[in-house]
Design an enzyme around this catalytic site. Structure first.
Site, PDB file in Angstrom:
ATOM      1  N   ASP A 103      38.145  14.035  74.617  1.00 57.28           N
ATOM      2  CA  ASP A 103      36.923  13.569  73.952  1.00 57.28           C
ATOM      3  C   ASP A 103      36.047  14.726  73.487  1.00 57.28           C
ATOM      4  O   ASP A 103      34.817  14.608  73.421  1.00 57.28           O
ATOM      5  CB  ASP A 103      36.078  12.663  74.874  1.00 57.28           C
ATOM      6  CG  ASP A 103      36.881  11.501  75.412  1.00 57.28           C
ATOM      7  OD1 ASP A 103      37.719  10.975  74.668  1.00 57.28           O
ATOM      8  OD2 ASP A 103      36.670  11.128  76.572  1.00 57.28           O
ATOM      9  N   HIS A 106      40.517   8.973  69.028  1.00 55.32           N
ATOM     10  CA  HIS A 106      39.957  10.035  68.188  1.00 55.32           C
ATOM     11  C   HIS A 106      39.011   9.420  67.163  1.00 55.32           C
ATOM     12  O   HIS A 106      39.429   8.652  66.308  1.00 55.32           O
ATOM     13  CB  HIS A 106      41.076  10.812  67.488  1.00 55.32           C
ATOM     14  CG  HIS A 106      41.945  11.566  68.451  1.00 55.32           C
ATOM     15  ND1 HIS A 106      43.080  12.230  68.084  1.00 55.32           N
ATOM     16  CD2 HIS A 106      41.814  11.764  69.782  1.00 55.32           C
ATOM     17  CE1 HIS A 106      43.612  12.807  69.147  1.00 55.32           C
ATOM     18  NE2 HIS A 106      42.869  12.525  70.184  1.00 55.32           N
TER      19      HIS A 106
HETATM   20  P1  GDP Z   1      38.564  13.334  70.562  1.00 55.58           P
HETATM   21  O1  GDP Z   1      39.325  12.383  71.421  1.00 55.58           O
HETATM   22  O2  GDP Z   1      38.639  14.746  71.030  1.00 55.58           O
HETATM   23  O3  GDP Z   1      38.889  13.192  69.113  1.00 55.58           O
HETATM   24  O4  GDP Z   1      37.017  12.949  70.742  1.00 55.58           O
HETATM   25  P2  GDP Z   1      36.364  11.479  70.676  1.00 55.58           P
HETATM   26  O5  GDP Z   1      36.442  10.965  69.323  1.00 55.58           O
HETATM   27  O6  GDP Z   1      36.887  10.641  71.780  1.00 55.58           O
HETATM   28  O7  GDP Z   1      34.865  11.836  71.108  1.00 55.58           O
HETATM   29  C1  GDP Z   1      34.060  12.674  70.413  1.00 55.58           C
HETATM   30  C2  GDP Z   1      32.787  11.927  70.036  1.00 55.58           C
HETATM   31  O8  GDP Z   1      31.841  12.866  69.575  1.00 55.58           O
HETATM   32  C3  GDP Z   1      33.002  10.964  68.884  1.00 55.58           C
HETATM   33  O9  GDP Z   1      32.176   9.844  69.060  1.00 55.58           O
HETATM   34  C4  GDP Z   1      32.574  11.776  67.660  1.00 55.58           C
HETATM   35  O10 GDP Z   1      32.108  10.956  66.592  1.00 55.58           O
HETATM   36  C5  GDP Z   1      31.465  12.578  68.235  1.00 55.58           C
HETATM   37  N1  GDP Z   1      31.226  13.890  67.640  1.00 55.58           N
HETATM   38  C6  GDP Z   1      32.146  14.827  67.276  1.00 55.58           C
HETATM   39  N2  GDP Z   1      31.515  15.950  66.912  1.00 55.58           N
HETATM   40  C7  GDP Z   1      30.187  15.731  67.063  1.00 55.58           C
HETATM   41  C8  GDP Z   1      29.020  16.531  66.894  1.00 55.58           C
HETATM   42  O11 GDP Z   1      29.077  17.702  66.536  1.00 55.58           O
HETATM   43  N3  GDP Z   1      27.800  15.954  67.169  1.00 55.58           N
HETATM   44  C9  GDP Z   1      27.684  14.676  67.583  1.00 55.58           C
HETATM   45  N4  GDP Z   1      26.454  14.198  67.813  1.00 55.58           N
HETATM   46  N5  GDP Z   1      28.760  13.891  67.748  1.00 55.58           N
HETATM   47  C10 GDP Z   1      29.997  14.419  67.523  1.00 55.58           C
END
Ligand code: GDP
Length: 425
Positions: A13, A41
């Site tokens: 995440d 993701h």
């Molecule tokens: P992944 O599994 O690594 O792809 O991550 P996830 O999608 O599960 O979780 C990352 C969360 O952080 C998601 O809700 C994204 O929309 C959010 N996100 C990613 N980058 C940023 C950021 O720079 N700032 C904020 N506020 N949210 C972010």
């Protein structure tokens, strides 16, 4: 030519999906190399907000070939549903290739996942119940089913019958559930075989040609270092390797083909699921960070479970980067910390009265207490920053701290969930 592994430095995440969606614009291929539909993701772009579970995050670019590699747990029904839901939301039909060596997640893998969590009760590991642990157990016990085997009727029946000899004993006598019938399963798998047929190909061959032609490839990791079965917080780990070293294997590429290992970390810590989590914040402080990270979806994209949150854990992230062999870092969610006067950062652990900056094996992580130092906060909204120069000095210092603590250069900074809220340092 670039072959970049985008992997998690922490518990998952970290925002890998966002980074892959951003970087995919300049890639020919985006590849999932491990895990299955237990991923979540999150991608936010002009088409809307999506939580991709099994499909690679390159599906929003019509020119990108999205590959399901041999290392993936392929849930064909979940694959088809996810593809349909994209098309229904006006995303152009993406180009997809599925390895004929990938293995099929069987309907009973999900059942076993559920029954086992039920059996464990309070001792359960917090599985997403997507069938991942039973799938990989069967793969290594050699009772799994390769995609290519779906297209040979006799072989399919023999393989299913062989697997069910074991499965039915467990179903009936361990879980007290009805036995499965070979005919029913063969019929279901024959339907699934047709669904997937247009995409099945020898992706290993595809990549050999792509490398020769100097094409660019993104390898999209799922979860992060600390959920790796060998290097993570076993047994609170996942069942396939989350490490860049495995990306070559799970995708079907030579290890030396990987030109960059981009580890992704949040500017604070978050984790879905069970296991030791040294910097975890409980109470009001934790509630506030989770709430501030609200847009950052501090509720698991797959599970909807509230994520556990804590301050940046430099000990875990340094280790996470080291086991990934990170050559560059992306720091995401920096914007979320904008409300804090001071920002605690965990720089060491205290274990049995001894201070260490090394991340130990799980039995000792359980005992670790965080040693914090405090960084000054920037107390402002940085979500419209598009370069390092747009950031307040304190935010730049924070990025430098991440570099110093991990020993890895921060290449990308993310200040919001949208594609354009990303810049190179
Ligand atoms: P992944 O599994 O690594 O792809 O991550 P996830 O999608 O599960 O979780 C990352 C969360 O952080 C998601 O809700 C994204 O929309 C959010 N996100 C990613 N980058 C940023 C950021 O720079 N700032 C904020 N506020 N949210 C972010």
């Amino acid at each position: 030519m670039a072959v970049i592994a985008v992997v998690g430095a922490n518990w998952g995440d970290e925002g890998k999906g966002k980074m892959v969606d951003y970087l995919a614009e300049n890639s020919h291929f985006v590849v999932r190399f491990q895990g299955g539909s237990n991923a979540g993701h999150t991608v936010i772009n002009d088409y809307g907000k999506f939580a991709l579970h099994l499909l690679p995050s390159g599906v929003f670019y019509p020119g990108v070939v999205n590959v399901i590699g041999p290392g993936v747990a392929l849930d064909i029904r979940a694959f088809a549903e996810e593809l349909d839901s994209l098309v229904q939301r006006s995303v152009p039909m993406p180009k997809i290739a599925v390895s004929d060596r990938a293995q099929v997640l069987m309907p009973y893998h999900k059942m076993f996942d559920e029954y086992e969590e039920e059996r464990l009760g309070a001792r359960q590991f917090g599985s997403t119940k997507s069938g991942i642990a039973p799938f990989y157990s069967d793969k290594y016990a050699k009772i799994g089913l390769q995609v290519s085997e779906l297209y040979d009727k006799d072989l399919l029946r023999a393989r299913v019958a062989h697997a069910l000899e074991i499965k039915n004993v467990l179903l009936e006598h361990l879980y007290h559930k009805p036995a499965l019938k070979v005919d029913d399963l063969v019929e279901e798998l024959s339907v699934q075989a047709e669904i997937i047929k247009p995409y099945v190909t020898d992706t290993t061959r595809l990549f050999a040609d792509a490398l020769k032609a100097g094409k660019s490839i993104l390898l999209e990791g799922q979860l992060g270092s600390l959920r790796d079965p060998d290097h993570g917080i076993y047994p609170y780990s996942t069942s396939s390797s989350t490490i860049a070293g495995y990306a070559a294997i799970g995708a079907g590429l030579p290890p030396y083909a990987i030109t960059e290992v981009l580890a992704v970390t949040k500017a604070y810590s978050s984790c879905v699921g069970a296991g030791p989590f040294v910097t975890e914040l409980t109470g009001e402080e934790g509630e506030e960070l989770r709430r501030r990270g609200g847009d950052a979806g501090e509720y698991g994209a797959k599970t909807g479970r509230p994520r556990r949150v804590g301050w940046f854990d430099a000990v875990a992230t340094r280790y996470g980067c080291a086991v990934q062999g990170a050559t560059a870092l992306a720091v995401t969610n920096l914007d979320v910390l904008g409300y804090l006067e001071n920002i605690p950062v965990c720089v060491a652990y205290e274990i049995d009265g001894r201070i260490t900056s090394d991340f130990p094996a799980t039995a000792l992580v359980r005992k670790a207490k965080p040693v914090f130092k405090t960084m000054p906060g920037w107390k402002s909204d940085i979500s419209s920053a598009r370069s390092l120069g747009d950031l307040p000095q304190e935010a730049r210092d924070y990025i430098e701290m991440v570099e110093r603590e991990t020993g890895v250069k921060v290449k990308w900074v993310s200040v919001g969930p949208r594609r354009e809220q990303t810049f190179r340092t």
